[in-house]
Design an enzyme around this catalytic site. Structure first.
Site, PDB file in Angstrom:
ATOM      1  N   GLU A 241      -2.576  -1.663  -3.199  1.00  0.00           N
ATOM      2  CA  GLU A 241      -3.670  -0.888  -2.630  1.00  0.00           C
ATOM      3  C   GLU A 241      -3.328   0.602  -2.651  1.00  0.00           C
ATOM      4  O   GLU A 241      -2.159   0.973  -2.560  1.00  0.00           O
ATOM      5  CB  GLU A 241      -3.917  -1.280  -1.171  1.00  0.00           C
ATOM      6  CG  GLU A 241      -4.274  -2.721  -0.936  1.00  0.00           C
ATOM      7  CD  GLU A 241      -4.489  -3.010   0.531  1.00  0.00           C
ATOM      8  OE1 GLU A 241      -5.103  -4.055   0.825  1.00  0.00           O
ATOM      9  OE2 GLU A 241      -4.034  -2.217   1.387  1.00  0.00           O
TER      10      GLU A 241
ATOM     11  N   HIS B 296      -8.157  -5.749   7.326  1.00  0.00           N
ATOM     12  CA  HIS B 296      -7.948  -4.703   8.332  1.00  0.00           C
ATOM     13  C   HIS B 296      -8.238  -5.254   9.732  1.00  0.00           C
ATOM     14  O   HIS B 296      -9.369  -5.568  10.070  1.00  0.00           O
ATOM     15  CB  HIS B 296      -8.794  -3.455   8.098  1.00  0.00           C
ATOM     16  CG  HIS B 296      -8.181  -2.238   8.755  1.00  0.00           C
ATOM     17  ND1 HIS B 296      -7.263  -1.426   8.121  1.00  0.00           N
ATOM     18  CD2 HIS B 296      -8.322  -1.730   9.993  1.00  0.00           C
ATOM     19  CE1 HIS B 296      -6.886  -0.459   8.938  1.00  0.00           C
ATOM     20  NE2 HIS B 296      -7.514  -0.630  10.096  1.00  0.00           N
TER      21      HIS B 296
ATOM     22  N   HIS C 270       0.857  -1.189   0.000  1.00  0.00           N
ATOM     23  CA  HIS C 270       0.000   0.000   0.000  1.00  0.00           C
ATOM     24  C   HIS C 270       0.890   1.235   0.000  1.00  0.00           C
ATOM     25  O   HIS C 270       1.146   1.832   1.044  1.00  0.00           O
ATOM     26  CB  HIS C 270      -0.907  -0.006   1.233  1.00  0.00           C
ATOM     27  CG  HIS C 270      -1.979   1.049   1.203  1.00  0.00           C
ATOM     28  ND1 HIS C 270      -3.224   0.835   1.729  1.00  0.00           N
ATOM     29  CD2 HIS C 270      -1.979   2.318   0.741  1.00  0.00           C
ATOM     30  CE1 HIS C 270      -3.952   1.932   1.581  1.00  0.00           C
ATOM     31  NE2 HIS C 270      -3.206   2.850   0.986  1.00  0.00           N
TER      32      HIS C 270
END
Length: 238
Positions: A70, A191, A43
């Protein structure tokens, strides 16, 4: 079995804290695959405080499993993804100064924008996923963008699970996963998933294709070892 994609951002954070190349992000990602993980997630953020844009280019040369990038689809990010050509791009509505992802997309308000971005990626053969809350309207909105998959934002699940309210924690995710599947969407999740809560989530959320786990997995590995922890996750995801 849901696939395990390991987010290696925390390895980059550790590397960047001292300069140099220790730990070696590319080697760690290769080791993670060797230990059994079925994907690598990164990410990159605009300030490159952990994953650098160059890391994405370097990992593309070595990752043999699924490669998932991401991020918030600002132009710099879009250009990087098109250049690298990962297996999957996951769109996350991060503010520039966000410490970590903290909300899913409003897929109704941003449908036109998301549709345009997703069309661009899909034309280039890149599978698309949208980071969303466990909300029926957001799932329906995601389907209208033409995305291939959604990634369920699971922080609320992790928080409620930790209080012992396991059924209450997972029930919204069970519902939206069924709806997403009925709309032709693949279901990913991520998450705050951990060794403590991943098995219950997998057992109660149907059609789960992939989980992306980084922070908890790396923290657990400090005590238990990376090879051991990855295989503990794989066993729980069966």
């Amino acid at each position: 079995m849901a696939k395990l994609s390991v987010n290696v951002n925390k390895i980059a954070t550790l590397r960047n804290s001292r300069g140099g190349n220790v730990p070696d992000l590319i080697k760690v990602a290769s080791d993670v695959e060797r230990f059994g993980a079925q994907g690598i997630t990164i990410h990159p953020r605009p300030d490159e405080r952990h994953i650098r844009y160059q890391d994405a280019r370097d990992l593309k040369k070595t990752v043999k499993t699924e490669f998932n990038i991401e991020g918030n689809p600002i132009q710099k990010f879009v250009d990087l993804v098109l250049e690298v050509g990962p297996t999957q791009v996951t769109l996350v509505p991060d503010a520039v100064d966000a410490i970590t992802s903290n909300a899913g997309w409003d897929t109704v308000e941003h449908r036109s924008f998301l549709k345009d971005v997703i069309t661009t990626f899909k034309k280039n053969g890149i599978r698309t996923s949208i980071f969303v809350d466990a909300d029926v309207k957001m799932i329906e909105g995601a389907a209208a963008t033409g995305t291939d998959r959604i990634e369920l934002y699971t922080e609320s699940y992790a928080q409620k699970y930790a209080t012992g309210a396991h059924g209450e924690a997972v029930s919204p995710f069970t519902e939206v996963a069924k709806i997403a599947h009925s709309l032709g969407l693949g279901v990913n999740a991520g998450h705050d998933l951990s060794l403590d809560n991943i098995k219950f989530f997998k057992e109660n959320v149907p059609y789960l294709l992939e989980v992306s786990i980084g922070h908890a997995l790396i923290c657990e590995s400090l005590y238990l070892g990376l090879d051991n922890v990855i295989n503990m996750y794989l066993n729980k995801l069966k």
